[in-house]
Design an enzyme around this catalytic site. Structure first.
Site, PDB file in Angstrom:
ATOM      1  CD  GLU A  89      -2.908   1.139   2.332  1.00  5.01           C
ATOM      2  OE1 GLU A  89      -3.398   2.199   2.729  1.00  5.01           O
ATOM      3  OE2 GLU A  89      -3.209   0.027   2.801  1.00  5.01           O
ATOM      4  CE  LYS A 285      -6.024  -0.985   5.350  1.00  5.01           C
ATOM      5  NZ  LYS A 285      -5.247  -0.049   4.504  1.00  5.01           N
ATOM      6  CG  ASP A 301       0.073 -16.544  10.942  1.00  2.00           C
ATOM      7  OD1 ASP A 301      -0.547 -15.780  10.172  1.00  2.00           O
ATOM      8  OD2 ASP A 301      -0.357 -17.662  11.276  1.00  2.00           O
ATOM      9  CG  HIS A 398      -3.334   7.272  -0.076  1.00  2.00           C
ATOM     10  ND1 HIS A 398      -2.730   6.150   0.451  1.00  2.00           N
ATOM     11  CD2 HIS A 398      -4.135   6.838  -1.067  1.00  2.00           C
ATOM     12  CE1 HIS A 398      -3.168   5.078  -0.193  1.00  2.00           C
ATOM     13  NE2 HIS A 398      -4.021   5.469  -1.114  1.00  2.00           N
TER      14      HIS A 398
END
Length: 443
Positions: A89, A285, A301, A398
């Site tokens: 991202e 998130k 993991d 972004h």
């Protein structure tokens, strides 16, 4: 016709095909217009490395590259780190790096491991009465510990092992449903294989106990093991990280934003995420953007980490922000508490060459030190996102980072990339705007 298509697309023994045969079969049946070079392009040039990567999973066709980046200037517990991050991202690594640099001159991040226990569960059906558990449990626990002493001995020398167990009744599932909840310490390993091995040995022994223990009556010998496996819910394997700073030092260079106003808006935004689940999910998130990137880079993991974090955020019945913010006596406090079951030995941490390099970058940390680094990276990411949200807005930074991805999708040349990067410096970036600019440049 449809029946013939279905029949032609079936396959037996696919897992026994070598990689070239798997590629050919997929190309023949599901990928018209592609060729084997589409997969081979990403193969490692070193055949030994490629064999290692192929053995990570099953039915492999090729490699799926992700960027391996670094966020420098992380001051954590008085030590400066260059933090490895694997994520696709745009802006995540840049944001973490920016937050790290911001806090580098304001005392850095502090972190402490609260607990490191992990859990495993053995579920079974039992015909006995729940009140008999107290009398029967000492013998059962002694037998279980004895039968696994050879398995746990090495872990115990590293400070781990079985730390306790509890025999629980779960009548909401079924009147005969019971659980053995086992607490483990696993040292510097994540410990999944160790925990599952112990639990499966327990499963065998508990069935033997039900058949040969002299303490049991006929009804109590009716026992059936249903499943034995670790739990990825790790509320007792947690780390806390925080930053703090006098409000007057919370200035944003070049922004023109007043420090006190910035702190007020920032805390307001965190309070919203503490109360509104819709905002909290997006808020968390962002935290996991930072944590997952470190978890991936070090061969851990990330799915287990994600599951544990979101379960932890929902404790108490309402999904909330994992981070908190407050101002006390003119001091800004921003902190994060999160469960992180990580390892620095075993699994991919040993097998993946880049995971090995990532751990070298961090100075070969213990599992607890890695927990601190990952948590601090999550808090940094959260800080950077909120800083943008309450000041300039999230899209400005972004989309500036996303510009290169847009240019790639539009097949921009090196010259066009350079020109577009200069043109959009200080301008709002959008896919439509970039396409229009390239069309004008080319036309």
């Amino acid at each position: 016709m449809s029946e013939n298509i279905r029949e032609n697309h079936r396959v037996s023994g696919f897992s026994k095909f070598d990689k070239q045969a798997r590629r050919r079969w997929l190309l023949d049946h599901f990928l018209p217009g592609h060729d084997s070079g589409d997969f081979a392009f990403f193969d490692a040039t070193n055949p030994d490395l490629q064999e290692v990567v192929d053995n990570f999973s099953e039915n492999t066709l090729g490699n799926f590259p992700l960027p391996f980046g670094v966020a420098p200037n992380f001051l954590i517990n008085g030590k400066v780190y260059a933090v490895p991050m694997v994520i696709e991202e745009s802006s995540v690594v840049a944001a973490a790096s920016s937050a790290a640099k911001y806090w580098l001159t304001r005392g850095g991040f502090e972190a402490e491991v609260i607990a490191t226990e992990k859990l495993g569960q053995l579920h079974f059906r039992w015909g006995g009465h729940p009140d008999r558990r107290a009398a029967l449990f000492p013998e059962l626990e002694r037998r279980l510990r004895h039968v696994t002493s050879g398995i746990t001995a090495r872990m115990e020398t590293r400070g781990g092992g079985v730390r306790g167990m509890q025999w629980k009744h779960l009548p909401a599932v079924n009147e005969q449903c019971y659980q053995l909840l086992v607490r483990f310490g696993t040292g510097d390993s994540m410990g999944a294989n160790f925990i599952n091995t112990v639990l499966e040995a327990y499963a065998t022994e508990i069935e033997l106990w039900s058949s040969d223990s002299e303490q049991l009556n006929a009804r109590e010998r009716d026992l059936e093991v249903v499943m034995a496996i670790l739990s990825n819910h790790t509320p007792n394997c947690t780390v806390r990280t925080w930053v703090r700073c006098p409000i007057e030092q919370m200035n944003l260079a070049g922004s023109g934003v007043d420090a006190a106003d910035f702190v007020r808006r920032f805390c307001f935004a965190v309070d919203i995420a503490r109360q509104d689940p819709y905002r909290a999910v997006t808020h968390n998130k962002g935290i996991m953007n930072g944590i997952d990137a470190v978890v991936l880079a070090t061969g851990n993991d990330f799915r287990a980490v994600e599951s544990a974090a979101h379960a932890f955020a929902a404790e108490g019945g309402t999904y909330r922000s994992l981070s908190r913010c407050r101002v006390v006596d003119g001091i800004f406090h921003f902190e994060l508490t999160v469960p992180l079951a990580l390892g620095t030995v075993g699994g991919l941490t040993r097998l993946h060459p880049l995971a090995d390099i990532a751990l070298d970058m961090l100075g070969r940390p213990s599992a607890e030190e890695l927990m601190c680094v990952a948590a601090a990276t999550g808090l940094a990411q959260n800080f950077a996102a909120l800083r943008s949200l309450v000041t300039t807005g999230i899209q400005r930074g972004h989309m500036r980072m996303h510009l290169q991805n847009i240019l790639s999708s539009l097949e921009a040349t090196v010259t066009e990339r350079k020109a577009a990067t200069g043109f959009f410096d200080g301008r709002t970036v959008s896919h439509h705007g970039v396409r229009q600019y390239l069309e004008k440049l080319r036309g």
